[in-house]
Enzyme design. Structure first.
Site, PDB file in Angstrom:
ATOM      1  N   GLN A 100       0.815  -1.208   0.000  1.00 40.18           N
ATOM      2  CA  GLN A 100       0.000   0.000   0.000  1.00 40.18           C
ATOM      3  C   GLN A 100       0.857   1.269   0.000  1.00 40.18           C
ATOM      4  OE1 GLN A 100      -2.873  -1.793   3.339  1.00 40.18           O
ATOM      5  NE2 GLN A 100      -3.678   0.073   2.443  1.00 40.18           N
ATOM      6  N   HIS A 101       0.197   2.370  -0.322  1.00 42.90           N
ATOM      7  CA  HIS A 101       0.672   3.747  -0.057  1.00 42.90           C
ATOM      8  C   HIS A 101       1.782   4.283  -0.956  1.00 42.90           C
ATOM      9  CE1 HIS A 101      -1.540   2.967   3.587  1.00 42.90           C
ATOM     10  NE2 HIS A 101      -0.617   2.151   4.068  1.00 42.90           N
ATOM     11  N   ASP A 156      -2.479  -4.848  -0.281  1.00 40.38           N
ATOM     12  CA  ASP A 156      -2.149  -6.246   0.050  1.00 40.38           C
ATOM     13  C   ASP A 156      -2.869  -6.763   1.297  1.00 40.38           C
ATOM     14  OD1 ASP A 156      -0.567  -4.690   1.757  1.00 40.38           O
ATOM     15  OD2 ASP A 156       1.320  -5.659   1.218  1.00 40.38           O
TER      16      ASP A 156
HETATM   17  O1  LIG Z   1       1.742   0.061   4.869  1.00 38.63           O
HETATM   18  C1  LIG Z   1       1.182  -1.010   5.018  1.00 38.63           C
HETATM   19  C2  LIG Z   1      -0.208  -1.082   5.497  1.00 38.63           C
HETATM   20  O2  LIG Z   1      -0.749   0.164   5.819  1.00 38.63           O
HETATM   21  C3  LIG Z   1       1.937  -2.271   4.725  1.00 38.63           C
HETATM   22  O3  LIG Z   1       1.245  -3.401   5.170  1.00 38.63           O
HETATM   23  C4  LIG Z   1       2.245  -2.341   3.245  1.00 38.63           C
HETATM   24  O4  LIG Z   1       1.048  -2.597   2.548  1.00 38.63           O
HETATM   25  C5  LIG Z   1       3.350  -3.332   2.947  1.00 38.63           C
HETATM   26  O5  LIG Z   1       2.967  -4.646   3.075  1.00 38.63           O
HETATM   27  P1  LIG Z   1       3.932  -5.939   3.064  1.00 38.63           P
HETATM   28  O6  LIG Z   1       4.848  -5.844   1.932  1.00 38.63           O
HETATM   29  O7  LIG Z   1       4.590  -6.025   4.389  1.00 38.63           O
HETATM   30  O8  LIG Z   1       2.950  -7.076   2.889  1.00 38.63           O
END
Ligand SMILES: O=C(CO)[C@@H](O)[C@H](O)COP(=O)(O)O
Ligand SMILES: Nc1ncnc2c1ncn2[C@@H]1O[C@H](COP(=O)(O)OP(=O)(O)O)[C@@H](O)[C@H]1O
EC number: 2.7.1.17
Length: 508
Positions: free
Chosen positions: A71-72, A259
């Protein structure tokens, strides 16, 4: 037996699964690594996606594909659709000051935090796209001037799969839009005023499509082996002005998802479940019927991938705490787990506060990690291994408390992510959380969730198809409250990070 594909473009790697749309049976899968770092050329994700698809035997026979992703991350595109600068990822903390400024400009303190929680569902932290845009506007004005559109990692990959057919064709979904800081989970609309507040002007953002609506079609030939145009300048495949998201004949592209929302879909999380994901990030989240708005900022009020909501707590330090500790001890992850289980609960008072990358929850972007309570007796590899597992889990247990304080219920805790492959994590988690945990068989639940969304797209219906997750095991143990009590004592005592040396450490 139509087939569907799901992609997880996560922080460390890209994973692809191909499944039977009706039963969910796994047909084949593939993966490819991503580069390290918190600033990444999106072209590297495209290259990894192509390699992972190739390893999964291609997508020639699938009816639909959905992409889930970290995300983000801020992916800025210019007028011609080229990437303006490498993407700043969710775990890049350089925009911590921008987050503080955005809260201050909204009235500061409790007033400022409440403003953002009400408007965008979440209080700004360095992870969110809005703060990264503010950082870009302040620190790289020439790059900021070139930005015509901003999107997220999964939006950009979906668009590339559609053949990069013009900025009007950018699509996203509710779950990822809700992590930008300029989309309201409560109204389901963009808040362009917040985008302008953050960036100084309004730029193009992807259209938000519903959970089972198409985002376009896979463009013919886009995944064929051959020269890769990389991420920098895909250019338009369709004539400028033609907003059609790719060919109208290839497999359908789903809306995709963030994700965590995809993981919820992949494990079939239902109200009453709390999912704890131990990947690069540690996340604790629940499926909810109403949006959250936590002015304290611990819980992000995201949307999910089914039309509901996904209140979520995220830490920056999870599976990599185990990687780093294994590296310090000179052992592999299996041996690290054996060592951790050889030490007693509480590690005889040794505590690791695992803020190796700074921390997001609590909001300590400049912090570093610490080890407390060293004694001669506890100075063993086993004690340090145990302290690492316990410290990482204590941070997630604090997240669980914050989620419950926002009204979530935890009838079942489901443990997923790469870190859940560790036997030590699975066995120590019930001691730290004070509750049993359910662990589905090792799998790629984010990619599975994306595939399930793709199946929903082609099968239709009011809800995604029922794909049973079988073979989950429950881990139960006597709670050991002393572990969290000792962690709570140690947790505030950490140093700020110092700038990393540019030369690699001498080998020993
Ligand atoms: O920033 C967040 C949720 O807000 C993280 O969960 C990212 O989405 C990265 O995810 P992973 O690569 O650790 O699955
Ligand atoms: N057997 C294992 N024991 C402990 N950790 C593991 C094991 N297998 C994988 N991991 C961890 O999984 C992490 C990757 O998890 P993953 O969920 O794929 O991350 P992301 O989705 O953020 O890329 C790695 O950092 C690695 O430490």
């Amino acid at each position: 037996m139509p087939l569907v594909a799901g992609v997880d473009s996560s922080t460390q790697s890209c994973k692809v699964v191909v499944r039977d749309a009706e039963t969910g049976a796994l047909v084949r899968e593939g993966r490819a690594p991503h580069p390290d770092g918190t600033e990444v050329d999106p072209g590297a994700w495209w290259t990894a996606l192509r390699a992972a698809v190739d390893a999964a035997g291609g997508l020639a026979d699938v009816a639909a594909v959905s992409v889930a992703g970290q995300q983000h991350g801020m992916v800025c595109l210019d007028d011609a659709g080229a990437v303006v600068r490498p993407a700043l990822l969710w775990n890049d903390t350089r925009s911590a000051g921008a987050a503080a400024d955005l809260i201050e400009e909204a009235g500061g303190g409790e007033t400022g935090r409440r403003f953002w929680a009400d408007a965008a569902g979440s209080v700004p932290v360095a992870s969110f796209t809005a703060t990264k845009l503010r950082w870009l506007a302040r620190h790289e004005p020439a790059n900021a001037d070139r930005v015509a559109a901003v999107c997220l990692p999964h939006d950009w990959l979906t668009w590339r799969l559609a053949g990069a057919p013009g900025l009007d064709a950018l699509r996203t979904d509710r779950s990822d839009a809700s992590g930008t800081g300029y989309w309201s989970p409560r109204t389901g609309q963009y808040r362009t005023d917040l985008l302008e507040r953050a960036f100084g002007r309004v730029v193009r953002v992807p259209t938000v499509v519903g959970p089972a609506e198409p985002a376009g079609h896979l463009a013919p030939g886009v995944l064929l082996p051959g020269p890769d145009s990389g991420g920098g300048s895909p250019g338009y495949r369709n004539p400028p002005g033609d907003p059609s998201p790719g060919s109208r004949t290839g497999p359908l592209l789903g809306a995709g998802a963030g994700d965590n929302a995809a993981a919820a879909l992949g494990v079939g999380a239902r109200p009453g479940d709390v999912v704890v994901s131990i990947g690069t990030s540690g996340t604790v989240f629940a499926v909810a019927g109403a949006p959250a708005a936590d002015p304290a900022g611990a819980v992000a009020g995201f949307a999910d991938a089914t039309g509901r909501f996904l209140p979520l707590v995220c830490t920056l330090n999870a599976a990599r705490v185990l990687d780093a500790t294994a590296r310090m001890l000179g052992v592999d992850l299996d041996r690290l787990g054996e060592l951790a289980l050889a030490a007693p609960p509480g590690a005889d008072g040794l505590v690791m506060v695992p803020y190796l990358e700074g921390e997001r929850t609590p909001d300590r972007p400049t912090a570093s990690g610490s080890v407390h309570g060293l004694t001669l007796h506890a100075s063993t590899p086993a004690h340090l291994a145990r302290a690492a597992v316990e410290g990482m889990l204590c941070a997630l247990a604090d997240g669980l408390d914050a989620l419950l304080a926002q009204g979530a219920t935890a009838e079942r805790i489901i443990l997923v992510g790469g870190g859940a492959r560790s036997a030590a994590v699975r066995r120590i988690a019930p001691q730290v959380f004070g509750r049993p945990v359910v662990v589905p068989p090792p799998g790629e639940y984010v990619a599975d969730g994306a595939a399930r969304q793709a199946a929903w797209l082609i099968l239709g219906g009011a809800a995604p198809p029922d794909w049973a997750v079988t073979g989950a095991e429950e881990y139960a143990d006597t709670p050991v409250p002393a572990i969290r009590a000792r962690y709570a004592e140690a947790q505030p005592h950490v140093l700020d990070r110092v700038a990393a040396s540019s030369s690699p450490p001498a080998s020993v």
